[in-house]
Design an enzyme around this catalytic site. Structure first.
Site, PDB file in Angstrom:
ATOM      1  N   THR A  46      -5.031  -6.859  10.991  1.00 56.20           N
ATOM      2  CA  THR A  46      -5.156  -5.717  10.350  1.00 56.20           C
ATOM      3  C   THR A  46      -4.811  -4.522  11.179  1.00 56.20           C
ATOM      4  O   THR A  46      -4.287  -3.363  10.691  1.00 56.20           O
ATOM      5  CB  THR A  46      -6.790  -5.468  10.184  1.00 56.20           C
ATOM      6  OG1 THR A  46      -7.071  -6.583   9.398  1.00 56.20           O
ATOM      7  CG2 THR A  46      -7.120  -4.152   9.344  1.00 56.20           C
TER       8      THR A  46
ATOM      9  N   GLU B  50      -9.652 -10.949  -7.080  1.00 51.41           N
ATOM     10  CA  GLU B  50      -9.008  -9.763  -7.165  1.00 51.41           C
ATOM     11  C   GLU B  50      -7.715  -9.780  -8.092  1.00 51.41           C
ATOM     12  O   GLU B  50      -7.325  -8.878  -8.532  1.00 51.41           O
ATOM     13  CB  GLU B  50      -8.306  -9.479  -5.393  1.00 51.41           C
ATOM     14  CG  GLU B  50      -9.385  -9.150  -4.562  1.00 51.41           C
ATOM     15  CD  GLU B  50      -8.999  -9.555  -3.144  1.00 51.41           C
ATOM     16  OE1 GLU B  50      -9.824  -8.992  -2.213  1.00 51.41           O
ATOM     17  OE2 GLU B  50      -7.850  -9.829  -2.650  1.00 51.41           O
TER      18      GLU B  50
ATOM     19  N   ASN C 178      -2.079   0.292   6.860  1.00 53.69           N
ATOM     20  CA  ASN C 178      -1.433  -0.788   7.213  1.00 53.69           C
ATOM     21  C   ASN C 178      -0.399  -1.635   6.278  1.00 53.69           C
ATOM     22  O   ASN C 178      -0.427  -2.815   6.140  1.00 53.69           O
ATOM     23  CB  ASN C 178      -2.496  -1.524   7.726  1.00 53.69           C
ATOM     24  CG  ASN C 178      -3.523  -2.111   6.876  1.00 53.69           C
ATOM     25  OD1 ASN C 178      -3.484  -1.653   5.576  1.00 53.69           O
ATOM     26  ND2 ASN C 178      -4.644  -2.960   7.141  1.00 53.69           N
TER      27      ASN C 178
ATOM     28  N   PHE D  50     -15.467   4.172   6.895  1.00 53.54           N
ATOM     29  CA  PHE D  50     -14.076   4.309   6.617  1.00 53.54           C
ATOM     30  C   PHE D  50     -13.889   4.417   5.014  1.00 53.54           C
ATOM     31  O   PHE D  50     -12.792   4.296   4.553  1.00 53.54           O
ATOM     32  CB  PHE D  50     -13.107   3.786   7.154  1.00 53.54           C
ATOM     33  CG  PHE D  50     -13.272   2.117   7.210  1.00 53.54           C
ATOM     34  CD1 PHE D  50     -12.845   1.118   6.172  1.00 53.54           C
ATOM     35  CD2 PHE D  50     -13.879   1.163   8.280  1.00 53.54           C
ATOM     36  CE1 PHE D  50     -13.137   0.171   6.015  1.00 53.54           C
ATOM     37  CE2 PHE D  50     -14.105  -0.054   8.093  1.00 53.54           C
ATOM     38  CZ  PHE D  50     -13.755  -0.681   6.986  1.00 53.54           C
TER      39      PHE D  50
ATOM     40  N   HIS E 148      -2.168  -5.442   1.712  1.00 53.53           N
ATOM     41  CA  HIS E 148      -3.453  -6.171   1.709  1.00 53.53           C
ATOM     42  C   HIS E 148      -3.227  -7.545   1.275  1.00 53.53           C
ATOM     43  O   HIS E 148      -2.403  -7.871   0.377  1.00 53.53           O
ATOM     44  CB  HIS E 148      -4.338  -5.578   0.633  1.00 53.53           C
ATOM     45  CG  HIS E 148      -5.513  -6.332   0.284  1.00 53.53           C
ATOM     46  ND1 HIS E 148      -6.901  -6.248   0.833  1.00 53.53           N
ATOM     47  CD2 HIS E 148      -5.719  -7.550  -0.637  1.00 53.53           C
ATOM     48  CE1 HIS E 148      -7.513  -7.179   0.457  1.00 53.53           C
ATOM     49  NE2 HIS E 148      -7.085  -7.812  -0.644  1.00 53.53           N
TER      50      HIS E 148
ATOM     51  N   TYR F  74     -12.658  -2.409  -3.437  1.00 58.96           N
ATOM     52  CA  TYR F  74     -12.941  -2.264  -1.879  1.00 58.96           C
ATOM     53  C   TYR F  74     -14.628  -2.328  -1.970  1.00 58.96           C
ATOM     54  O   TYR F  74     -15.215  -1.866  -1.017  1.00 58.96           O
ATOM     55  CB  TYR F  74     -12.573  -1.236  -1.059  1.00 58.96           C
ATOM     56  CG  TYR F  74     -11.068  -1.557  -0.716  1.00 58.96           C
ATOM     57  CD1 TYR F  74     -10.885  -2.641  -0.043  1.00 58.96           C
ATOM     58  CD2 TYR F  74     -10.180  -0.525  -1.035  1.00 58.96           C
ATOM     59  CE1 TYR F  74      -9.538  -3.022   0.415  1.00 58.96           C
ATOM     60  CE2 TYR F  74      -8.931  -1.045  -0.749  1.00 58.96           C
ATOM     61  CZ  TYR F  74      -8.447  -2.142  -0.014  1.00 58.96           C
ATOM     62  OH  TYR F  74      -7.394  -2.299   0.578  1.00 58.96           O
TER      63      TYR F  74
ATOM     64  N   ARG G 223       2.847  -6.301   9.323  1.00 55.97           N
ATOM     65  CA  ARG G 223       2.410  -4.935   9.823  1.00 55.97           C
ATOM     66  C   ARG G 223       3.036  -4.649  11.217  1.00 55.97           C
ATOM     67  O   ARG G 223       2.917  -3.428  11.698  1.00 55.97           O
ATOM     68  CB  ARG G 223       0.661  -5.217  10.107  1.00 55.97           C
ATOM     69  CG  ARG G 223       0.032  -5.221   8.564  1.00 55.97           C
ATOM     70  CD  ARG G 223      -1.282  -5.668   8.560  1.00 55.97           C
ATOM     71  NE  ARG G 223      -2.051  -5.623   7.734  1.00 55.97           N
ATOM     72  CZ  ARG G 223      -3.158  -6.129   7.146  1.00 55.97           C
ATOM     73  NH1 ARG G 223      -3.440  -7.319   7.985  1.00 55.97           N
ATOM     74  NH2 ARG G 223      -3.828  -5.894   5.946  1.00 55.97           N
TER      75      ARG G 223
ATOM     76  N   LYS H  78       0.939  -1.188   0.043  1.00 55.72           N
ATOM     77  CA  LYS H  78       0.049   0.151   0.036  1.00 55.72           C
ATOM     78  C   LYS H  78       0.748   1.269  -0.064  1.00 55.72           C
ATOM     79  O   LYS H  78       2.157   1.034   0.157  1.00 55.72           O
ATOM     80  CB  LYS H  78      -1.072  -0.034   1.253  1.00 55.72           C
ATOM     81  CG  LYS H  78      -1.900  -1.150   1.127  1.00 55.72           C
ATOM     82  CD  LYS H  78      -2.836  -1.064   2.283  1.00 55.72           C
ATOM     83  CE  LYS H  78      -3.935  -2.240   2.278  1.00 55.72           C
ATOM     84  NZ  LYS H  78      -4.955  -1.843   3.228  1.00 55.72           N
TER      85      LYS H  78
ATOM     86  N   ARG I 169      -2.027 -14.308   4.993  1.00 54.21           N
ATOM     87  CA  ARG I 169      -2.474 -13.631   5.927  1.00 54.21           C
ATOM     88  C   ARG I 169      -1.926 -13.634   7.539  1.00 54.21           C
ATOM     89  O   ARG I 169      -1.602 -12.715   8.291  1.00 54.21           O
ATOM     90  CB  ARG I 169      -4.078 -13.994   6.477  1.00 54.21           C
ATOM     91  CG  ARG I 169      -4.840 -13.606   4.879  1.00 54.21           C
ATOM     92  CD  ARG I 169      -6.037 -13.931   5.181  1.00 54.21           C
ATOM     93  NE  ARG I 169      -6.965 -13.027   6.178  1.00 54.21           N
ATOM     94  CZ  ARG I 169      -7.561 -11.939   5.835  1.00 54.21           C
ATOM     95  NH1 ARG I 169      -7.181 -11.365   4.516  1.00 54.21           N
ATOM     96  NH2 ARG I 169      -7.930 -11.128   6.722  1.00 54.21           N
TER      97      ARG I 169
HETATM   98  P1  CMP Z   1      -7.643  -4.352   3.831  1.00 55.12           P
HETATM   99  O1  CMP Z   1      -7.126  -6.034   4.257  1.00 55.12           O
HETATM  100  O2  CMP Z   1      -6.859  -3.912   2.651  1.00 55.12           O
HETATM  101  O3  CMP Z   1      -9.030  -4.457   3.603  1.00 55.12           O
HETATM  102  C1  CMP Z   1      -9.937  -3.435   4.080  1.00 55.12           C
HETATM  103  C2  CMP Z   1      -9.129  -2.477   4.497  1.00 55.12           C
HETATM  104  O4  CMP Z   1      -9.895  -1.307   5.403  1.00 55.12           O
HETATM  105  C3  CMP Z   1      -8.358  -2.816   5.674  1.00 55.12           C
HETATM  106  O5  CMP Z   1      -7.433  -3.632   4.955  1.00 55.12           O
HETATM  107  C4  CMP Z   1      -7.857  -1.706   6.364  1.00 55.12           C
HETATM  108  O6  CMP Z   1      -6.670  -1.126   6.026  1.00 55.12           O
HETATM  109  C5  CMP Z   1      -9.253  -0.629   6.044  1.00 55.12           C
HETATM  110  N1  CMP Z   1      -9.871  -0.592   7.651  1.00 55.12           N
HETATM  111  C6  CMP Z   1     -10.159  -1.515   8.302  1.00 55.12           C
HETATM  112  N2  CMP Z   1     -10.782  -1.118   9.227  1.00 55.12           N
HETATM  113  C7  CMP Z   1     -10.611   0.286   9.162  1.00 55.12           C
HETATM  114  C8  CMP Z   1     -10.951   1.376  10.276  1.00 55.12           C
HETATM  115  N3  CMP Z   1     -11.493   1.408  11.056  1.00 55.12           N
HETATM  116  N4  CMP Z   1     -10.518   2.587   9.584  1.00 55.12           N
HETATM  117  C9  CMP Z   1      -9.812   2.845   8.502  1.00 55.12           C
HETATM  118  N5  CMP Z   1      -9.351   1.836   7.616  1.00 55.12           N
HETATM  119  C10 CMP Z   1      -9.893   0.598   8.090  1.00 55.12           C
END
Ligand code: CMP
Length: 139
Positions: free
Chosen positions: A92, A127, A113, A58, A116, A50, A103, A10, A86
């Site tokens: 996350t 994807e 983070n 968010f 993905h 997404y 992470r 990212k 994962r």
């Molecule tokens: P990802 O695995 O890319 O899939 C969905 C993304 O949403 C996740 O990683 C986070 O980066 C983002 N995400 C999840 N929860 C939150 C949150 N509370 N605030 C902002 N971003 C979020």
């Protein structure tokens, strides 16, 4: 089973020049990078990617972040690649991520983070197909 999963390095990670450091952790875990390209995602691509999160509070912030700088999209191959990646990524929320995970090492926050990874075989296939054609994946 031998699987493929989809990965994104990212914007928070590409901006800090961490592409190679993330790839080292991927390869150390025994996953093979069988396709990879650096792209500037469009808003439309990020919204499509997404789409399952579009009702979340968010969502707007997530899309803005994903187009704020280039990303590196990848296909990773290996035994149980989806679960394995994962595990390598960690939770996350980086505050909950285990030692040694990507992470834990690099993520700035739950939003920024660093990586993905697909959550299941069906999403991995979707994807991968959004970003790669078959002839770009060389196993
Ligand atoms: P990802 O695995 O890319 O899939 C969905 C993304 O949403 C996740 O990683 C986070 O980066 C983002 N995400 C999840 N929860 C939150 C949150 N509370 N605030 C902002 N971003 C979020």
């Amino acid at each position: 089973a031998l699987e493929r999963t989809f990965s994104i390095i990212k914007p928070d990670a590409t901006e800090r020049n961490l592409t190679g450091a993330v790839n080292a952790k991927i390869e150390e875990a025994g996953l093979r990078i069988v396709a990879q390209k650096r792209i500037q995602m469009t808003r439309g691509q990020a919204e499509t990617f997404y789409a399952v999160h579009k009702e979340r509070p968010f969502f707007g912030e997530l899309v803005d972040f994903m187009i704020s700088a280039p990303v590196v999209v990848q296909v990773l191959e290996g035994e149980n690649a989806i679960t394995k990646y994962r595990d390598v990524m960690g939770a996350t929320n980086p505050e909950q991520a285990a030692e040694g995970t990507i992470r834990k090492a690099f993520a700035k926050s739950i939003g920024e983070n660093s990586v993905h990874g697909s959550d299941a075989a069906e999403t991995a296939a979707m994807e991968i197909a959004q970003f790669f054609s078959g002839n770009e994946i060389v196993g």
